[in-house]
Design a protein around this motif. Structure first.
Motif, PDB file in Angstrom:
ATOM      1  N   TYR A 194     -27.142 -45.520  -4.830  1.00  0.00           N
ATOM      2  CA  TYR A 194     -28.276 -44.929  -5.543  1.00  0.00           C
ATOM      3  C   TYR A 194     -28.364 -43.462  -5.129  1.00  0.00           C
ATOM      4  O   TYR A 194     -28.948 -43.112  -4.101  1.00  0.00           O
ATOM      5  CB  TYR A 194     -29.574 -45.676  -5.215  1.00  0.00           C
ATOM      6  N   HIS A 195     -27.731 -42.609  -5.909  1.00  0.00           N
ATOM      7  CA  HIS A 195     -27.668 -41.177  -5.586  1.00  0.00           C
ATOM      8  C   HIS A 195     -27.499 -40.395  -6.886  1.00  0.00           C
ATOM      9  O   HIS A 195     -26.685 -40.776  -7.734  1.00  0.00           O
ATOM     10  CB  HIS A 195     -26.482 -40.902  -4.659  1.00  0.00           C
TER      11      HIS A 195
ATOM     12  N   ALA B 247     -31.393 -41.790 -11.346  1.00  0.00           N
ATOM     13  CA  ALA B 247     -31.796 -41.408  -9.987  1.00  0.00           C
ATOM     14  C   ALA B 247     -32.287 -39.962  -9.963  1.00  0.00           C
ATOM     15  O   ALA B 247     -33.272 -39.647  -9.295  1.00  0.00           O
ATOM     16  CB  ALA B 247     -30.640 -41.600  -9.016  1.00  0.00           C
ATOM     17  N   ALA B 248     -31.622 -39.085 -10.711  1.00  0.00           N
ATOM     18  CA  ALA B 248     -32.029 -37.673 -10.763  1.00  0.00           C
ATOM     19  C   ALA B 248     -33.419 -37.526 -11.374  1.00  0.00           C
ATOM     20  O   ALA B 248     -34.236 -36.739 -10.887  1.00  0.00           O
ATOM     21  CB  ALA B 248     -31.014 -36.858 -11.557  1.00  0.00           C
ATOM     22  N   LYS B 249     -33.686 -38.310 -12.408  1.00  0.00           N
ATOM     23  CA  LYS B 249     -34.995 -38.240 -13.074  1.00  0.00           C
ATOM     24  C   LYS B 249     -36.104 -38.673 -12.118  1.00  0.00           C
ATOM     25  O   LYS B 249     -37.158 -38.034 -12.041  1.00  0.00           O
ATOM     26  CB  LYS B 249     -34.977 -39.128 -14.321  1.00  0.00           C
TER      27      LYS B 249
ATOM     28  N   PHE C 113     -38.469 -41.956  -5.354  1.00  0.00           N
ATOM     29  CA  PHE C 113     -37.036 -41.807  -5.081  1.00  0.00           C
ATOM     30  C   PHE C 113     -36.740 -42.210  -3.635  1.00  0.00           C
ATOM     31  O   PHE C 113     -35.815 -42.976  -3.375  1.00  0.00           O
ATOM     32  CB  PHE C 113     -36.574 -40.363  -5.338  1.00  0.00           C
ATOM     33  N   GLN C 114     -37.545 -41.715  -2.711  1.00  0.00           N
ATOM     34  CA  GLN C 114     -37.348 -42.062  -1.304  1.00  0.00           C
ATOM     35  C   GLN C 114     -37.474 -43.571  -1.092  1.00  0.00           C
ATOM     36  O   GLN C 114     -36.674 -44.170  -0.368  1.00  0.00           O
ATOM     37  CB  GLN C 114     -38.339 -41.317  -0.418  1.00  0.00           C
ATOM     38  N   ALA C 115     -38.445 -44.184  -1.737  1.00  0.00           N
ATOM     39  CA  ALA C 115     -38.617 -45.643  -1.622  1.00  0.00           C
ATOM     40  C   ALA C 115     -37.406 -46.373  -2.204  1.00  0.00           C
ATOM     41  O   ALA C 115     -36.918 -47.346  -1.624  1.00  0.00           O
ATOM     42  CB  ALA C 115     -39.897 -46.081  -2.332  1.00  0.00           C
ATOM     43  N   ASN C 116     -36.901 -45.903  -3.340  1.00  0.00           N
ATOM     44  CA  ASN C 116     -35.719 -46.523  -3.952  1.00  0.00           C
ATOM     45  C   ASN C 116     -34.500 -46.405  -3.032  1.00  0.00           C
ATOM     46  O   ASN C 116     -33.729 -47.361  -2.886  1.00  0.00           O
ATOM     47  CB  ASN C 116     -35.401 -45.883  -5.305  1.00  0.00           C
ATOM     48  N   VAL C 117     -34.316 -45.237  -2.422  1.00  0.00           N
ATOM     49  CA  VAL C 117     -33.186 -45.049  -1.510  1.00  0.00           C
ATOM     50  C   VAL C 117     -33.318 -45.988  -0.326  1.00  0.00           C
ATOM     51  O   VAL C 117     -32.353 -46.678   0.036  1.00  0.00           O
ATOM     52  CB  VAL C 117     -33.077 -43.580  -1.036  1.00  0.00           C
TER      53      VAL C 117
ATOM     54  N   ILE D 167     -32.342 -52.101  -8.448  1.00  0.00           N
ATOM     55  CA  ILE D 167     -33.185 -51.038  -8.988  1.00  0.00           C
ATOM     56  C   ILE D 167     -32.866 -51.037 -10.471  1.00  0.00           C
ATOM     57  O   ILE D 167     -31.721 -50.771 -10.862  1.00  0.00           O
ATOM     58  CB  ILE D 167     -32.896 -49.670  -8.340  1.00  0.00           C
ATOM     59  N   GLY D 168     -33.867 -51.398 -11.262  1.00  0.00           N
ATOM     60  CA  GLY D 168     -33.591 -51.635 -12.684  1.00  0.00           C
ATOM     61  C   GLY D 168     -32.683 -52.843 -12.792  1.00  0.00           C
ATOM     62  O   GLY D 168     -32.907 -53.867 -12.148  1.00  0.00           O
ATOM     63  N   ASN D 169     -31.617 -52.733 -13.573  1.00  0.00           N
ATOM     64  CA  ASN D 169     -30.672 -53.834 -13.757  1.00  0.00           C
ATOM     65  C   ASN D 169     -29.441 -53.726 -12.864  1.00  0.00           C
ATOM     66  O   ASN D 169     -28.501 -54.493 -13.006  1.00  0.00           O
ATOM     67  CB  ASN D 169     -30.206 -53.888 -15.222  1.00  0.00           C
ATOM     68  N   THR D 170     -29.432 -52.768 -11.943  1.00  0.00           N
ATOM     69  CA  THR D 170     -28.256 -52.524 -11.116  1.00  0.00           C
ATOM     70  C   THR D 170     -28.511 -52.983  -9.680  1.00  0.00           C
ATOM     71  O   THR D 170     -29.529 -52.609  -9.076  1.00  0.00           O
ATOM     72  CB  THR D 170     -27.892 -51.033 -11.104  1.00  0.00           C
TER      73      THR D 170
END
Length: 187
Positions: A105-106, A154-156, A165-169, A178-181
């Motif tokens: 996730y980057h 991820a950029a959005k 974003f920090q929480a997702n990372v 994250i989403g379907n991935t």
């Protein structure tokens, strides 16, 4: 200006000489191999970066760089990048791909492991070294660039909601969807 034909002629002459020397039991290193040996011998890696030669220490055209950020969004993660060196190095940049974990996730690494780093593309110059690329990769983890993304989602999120974003990372480092991935753990 570089005369393209003279460079190609020189490479062809070196190839023929190497073939002749190999027949005689002596292999002469090409200019590319000598430069690669020099670049690798001059690497001064910080503790967060390791190098490995999966094909053995004598096969310098293929190696892995392992980046373990100790600060920033990706602190605690461990990311492996495969370097494949073209025969035309340093005139052409190394081919670099994120191998594990994949996907990451980057914003600057797509789901297939391709890396968006300007010095691996249009800004490559033969004066750059392996060290330049390694520190460029390290910088991507310290300061992701949402303005030149390969992973637009991820950029959005980085641009619109840095806390999310920090929480997702953080979640992705432990392994999650994250989403379907699905992002596998990378510690």
């Amino acid at each position: 200006m570089i005369k393209l034909f003279s460079v190609k002629e020189k490479q062809e002459r070196e190839r023929r000489e190497n073939a002749e020397n190999t027949k005689q039991g002596v292999k002469k290193a090409s200019a590319s191999e000598l430069r690669l040996q020099k670049d690798i011998s001059e690497l001064n890696l910080p503790k967060q970066i390791k190098i490995a030669f999966p094909d053995g220490p004598n096969k310098l055209n293929r190696f892995d760089i392992i980046v373990s950020p100790d600060e920033g969004y990706y602190k605690g993660g461990k990311f492996s990048f495969a370097f494949n060196m073209p025969d035309s190095y340093p005139h052409d940049p190394p081919k670099v791909k994120c191998e594990s974990p994949r996907p990451v996730y980057h914003p600057n690494i797509d789901l297939e492991g391709n890396v968006c780093l300007n010095i691996l593309r249009e800004d490559w110059n033969p004066v750059l070294t392996i060290s330049s690329v390694v520190f460029g990769l390290q910088f991507l983890f310290l300061d992701p660039n949402p303005d030149d993304p390969l992973n637009k989602d991820a950029a959005k999120v980085l641009t619109s909601d840095p806390k999310q974003f920090q929480a997702n990372v953080r979640r992705s480092l432990s392994g999650c969807y994250i989403g379907n991935t699905y992002f596998p753990p990378c510690r």
